[in-house]
Structure formats: C-alpha cells, structure tokens
Design a protein around this motif. Structure first.
Motif, PDB file in Angstrom:
ATOM      1  N   ASN A  44       0.835  -1.202   0.000  1.00 32.32           N
ATOM      2  CA  ASN A  44       0.000   0.000   0.000  1.00 32.32           C
ATOM      3  C   ASN A  44       0.872   1.255   0.000  1.00 32.32           C
ATOM      4  N   TYR A  45       1.940   1.253   0.793  1.00 32.54           N
ATOM      5  CA  TYR A  45       2.825   2.407   0.853  1.00 32.54           C
ATOM      6  C   TYR A  45       3.526   2.626  -0.490  1.00 32.54           C
ATOM      7  N   LEU A  46       3.987   1.537  -1.117  1.00 29.08           N
ATOM      8  CA  LEU A  46       4.611   1.657  -2.443  1.00 29.08           C
ATOM      9  C   LEU A  46       3.634   2.247  -3.450  1.00 29.08           C
ATOM     10  N   ASN A  47       2.411   1.759  -3.443  1.00 30.70           N
ATOM     11  CA  ASN A  47       1.402   2.264  -4.363  1.00 30.70           C
ATOM     12  C   ASN A  47       1.109   3.734  -4.100  1.00 30.70           C
ATOM     13  N   MET A  48       0.966   4.104  -2.835  1.00 32.82           N
ATOM     14  CA  MET A  48       0.679   5.488  -2.482  1.00 32.82           C
ATOM     15  C   MET A  48       1.817   6.417  -2.913  1.00 32.82           C
ATOM     16  N   MET A  49       3.053   6.012  -2.659  1.00 31.87           N
ATOM     17  CA  MET A  49       4.188   6.865  -3.020  1.00 31.87           C
ATOM     18  C   MET A  49       4.347   6.974  -4.533  1.00 31.87           C
ATOM     19  N   TYR A  79      12.247  13.607   3.693  1.00 33.74           N
ATOM     20  CA  TYR A  79      11.560  14.241   4.827  1.00 33.74           C
ATOM     21  C   TYR A  79      10.076  13.864   4.851  1.00 33.74           C
ATOM     22  N   GLU A  80       9.456  13.790   3.680  1.00 33.96           N
ATOM     23  CA  GLU A  80       8.059  13.355   3.627  1.00 33.96           C
ATOM     24  C   GLU A  80       7.928  11.915   4.121  1.00 33.96           C
ATOM     25  N   SER A  81       8.850  11.070   3.708  1.00 33.75           N
ATOM     26  CA  SER A  81       8.832   9.671   4.139  1.00 33.75           C
ATOM     27  C   SER A  81       9.023   9.550   5.634  1.00 33.75           C
ATOM     28  N   LEU A  82       9.923  10.356   6.189  1.00 41.79           N
ATOM     29  CA  LEU A  82      10.107  10.366   7.642  1.00 41.79           C
ATOM     30  C   LEU A  82       8.839  10.812   8.354  1.00 41.79           C
ATOM     31  N   GLY A  83       8.151  11.771   7.763  1.00 41.63           N
ATOM     32  CA  GLY A  83       6.884  12.224   8.341  1.00 41.63           C
ATOM     33  C   GLY A  83       5.847  11.109   8.354  1.00 41.63           C
ATOM     34  N   TYR A  84       5.733  10.389   7.225  1.00 44.93           N
ATOM     35  CA  TYR A  84       4.792   9.268   7.154  1.00 44.93           C
ATOM     36  C   TYR A  84       5.160   8.172   8.160  1.00 44.93           C
ATOM     37  N   SER A  85       6.445   7.862   8.256  1.00 40.15           N
ATOM     38  CA  SER A  85       6.855   6.787   9.156  1.00 40.15           C
ATOM     39  C   SER A  85       6.647   7.170  10.614  1.00 40.15           C
ATOM     40  N   ILE A  86       6.954   8.405  10.968  1.00 40.04           N
ATOM     41  CA  ILE A  86       6.755   8.846  12.352  1.00 40.04           C
ATOM     42  C   ILE A  86       5.269   8.877  12.686  1.00 40.04           C
ATOM     43  N   LEU A  87       4.443   9.301  11.738  1.00 43.48           N
ATOM     44  CA  LEU A  87       2.993   9.290  11.963  1.00 43.48           C
ATOM     45  C   LEU A  87       2.490   7.864  12.169  1.00 43.48           C
ATOM     46  N   SER A  88       2.969   6.925  11.368  1.00 38.75           N
ATOM     47  CA  SER A  88       2.531   5.537  11.540  1.00 38.75           C
ATOM     48  C   SER A  88       3.035   4.953  12.860  1.00 38.75           C
ATOM     49  N   ILE A  89       4.220   5.338  13.289  1.00 39.10           N
ATOM     50  CA  ILE A  89       4.747   4.867  14.576  1.00 39.10           C
ATOM     51  C   ILE A  89       3.911   5.418  15.730  1.00 39.10           C
ATOM     52  N   VAL A  90       3.544   6.686  15.660  1.00 37.63           N
ATOM     53  CA  VAL A  90       2.723   7.286  16.722  1.00 37.63           C
ATOM     54  C   VAL A  90       1.363   6.598  16.788  1.00 37.63           C
ATOM     55  N   ILE A  91       0.751   6.352  15.633  1.00 39.48           N
ATOM     56  CA  ILE A  91      -0.545   5.670  15.613  1.00 39.48           C
ATOM     57  C   ILE A  91      -0.403   4.247  16.145  1.00 39.48           C
ATOM     58  N   ILE A 128      10.579   0.269  10.197  1.00 43.13           N
ATOM     59  CA  ILE A 128       9.534   1.041   9.519  1.00 43.13           C
ATOM     60  C   ILE A 128      10.129   2.299   8.885  1.00 43.13           C
ATOM     61  N   ILE A 129      10.978   2.991   9.622  1.00 40.23           N
ATOM     62  CA  ILE A 129      11.600   4.212   9.084  1.00 40.23           C
ATOM     63  C   ILE A 129      12.465   3.881   7.869  1.00 40.23           C
ATOM     64  N   ILE A 130      13.261   2.829   7.961  1.00 41.99           N
ATOM     65  CA  ILE A 130      14.129   2.448   6.842  1.00 41.99           C
ATOM     66  C   ILE A 130      13.302   2.062   5.621  1.00 41.99           C
ATOM     67  N   ILE A 131      12.253   1.272   5.821  1.00 46.39           N
ATOM     68  CA  ILE A 131      11.417   0.843   4.695  1.00 46.39           C
ATOM     69  C   ILE A 131      10.762   2.044   4.025  1.00 46.39           C
ATOM     70  N   CYS A 132      10.246   2.971   4.815  1.00 46.37           N
ATOM     71  CA  CYS A 132       9.595   4.151   4.236  1.00 46.37           C
ATOM     72  C   CYS A 132      10.565   4.992   3.417  1.00 46.37           C
ATOM     73  N   VAL A 133      11.740   5.231   3.950  1.00 47.24           N
ATOM     74  CA  VAL A 133      12.709   6.074   3.243  1.00 47.24           C
ATOM     75  C   VAL A 133      13.237   5.368   1.991  1.00 47.24           C
ATOM     76  N   VAL A 134      13.604   4.102   2.127  1.00 47.47           N
ATOM     77  CA  VAL A 134      14.182   3.381   0.980  1.00 47.47           C
ATOM     78  C   VAL A 134      13.156   3.207  -0.133  1.00 47.47           C
ATOM     79  N   THR A 135      11.933   2.842   0.199  1.00 46.45           N
ATOM     80  CA  THR A 135      10.931   2.654  -0.859  1.00 46.45           C
ATOM     81  C   THR A 135      10.593   3.969  -1.543  1.00 46.45           C
ATOM     82  N   SER A 136      10.559   5.052  -0.784  1.00 42.45           N
ATOM     83  CA  SER A 136      10.278   6.355  -1.399  1.00 42.45           C
ATOM     84  C   SER A 136      11.384   6.755  -2.368  1.00 42.45           C
TER      85      SER A 136
END
Length: 157
Positions: A44-49, A79-91, A128-136
């Motif tokens: 889903n994250y790959l598709n969204m990005m 930075y956008e990816s870090l924002g998404y990952s931090i938001l998902s971690i908080v949730i 999660i942070i690594i996956i978000c940044v690398v996939t983006s």
C-alpha cells in the motif's frame, strides 16, 4: 489416589507441555498475521508513493525550473517519508500498546505477567523508518525522468 474426589492429580510436566504448545500456536499465529499485515502495508505504501510522485510530476518540474536540484527533491521526499513513518509509529504506539495489553489480558490462561517488548518494538520502528525512506527513494528514482520542458508542455495541451 486418582479415584479420590477431594485430591486432584495434575502433573506439572503436563501443564508445562500444554503451556508450551499454546505459546507456540499463539506465536505462529501472531507472526503469520503480522507478516501478512506488513506485506499489505508495504505494498500500500509503495502504491501510495508511486501515485503521489506521478501525480506531482508537474510540481517537480516547476520546482526544477526555479532551480531545485534532483538532490534537493530527494531530500524533500526523504523528509516526507520520515513524516509518514513517524505518523505511523505514533498511531501504532497509541493504538497498538493498549490493544496488545487488552488481548493479552483476555487470552491469559497462566500466571504470566505482561511484559512490553521494548527492544523488539524499537527494532520494528527503525525498520519502519528504513522501509519508508528506501521505498520512497526507490520509487522516485524509478519515476519517469522526462525533462522539465516536456512535463510542462504536456500539461498545457
């Protein structure tokens, strides 16, 4: 003594074996469910990005026309990816911790205390942070590399 009603005969070894089997079943079920959810979330994250980067191609062209370099665009996407990952971690922290405690309390059959797995959770959050940044960055590098003029010209037609 087994026929006496006031005396209970229960082997601690049998109880341990039953507990170990229950633990293994719950562990396999939890890990399987976690892997399925993780694969769905990554896809889903790959598709969204990829959709986000494709839909913002005109924006990237305009930013490039005013002097933004590819390196600066990559930094912006990181930075956008870090924002998404931090938001998902908080949730996950807000919903996941109470949910895991409630599930543990409801399925608790033995006198085992609830222990929060701090190291595994921190490892998961770093993953999660690594996956978000690398996939983006992967999606951004695989995006169409049309020139700025072509992107702006295609939008006018």
């Amino acid at each position: 003594m087994a026929d006496k009603k006031r005396i209970s005969v229960e082997s601690k070894l049998d109880s341990y074996t039953e507990m170990k089997n229950s633990e293994n079943q719950i562990s396999i079920l939890g890990k399987s469910l976690g892997m399925i959810i993780m694969l769905l979330a990554i896809s889903n994250y790959l598709n969204m990005m990829s959709e986000s980067i494709q839909n913002r191609s005109k924006e990237f062209a305009i930013l490039e026309s005013v002097g933004m370099t590819r390196k600066q665009m990559k930094k912006m996407i990181v930075y956008e990816s870090l924002g998404y990952s931090i938001l998902s971690i908080v949730i996950a922290w807000i919903i996941g911790l109470p949910a895991s405690y409630v599930i543990f309390r409801n399925f608790k059959r033995y006198a085992v205390p609830f222990v929060f797995p701090v190291t595994k959770t921190l490892l998961l959050f770093v993953t999660i942070i690594i996956i978000c940044v690398v996939t983006s960055l992967f999606v951004f590098s695989k995006s169409k590399s049309e020139t700025m003029i072509d992107l702006l010209r295609n939008d006018e037609v």
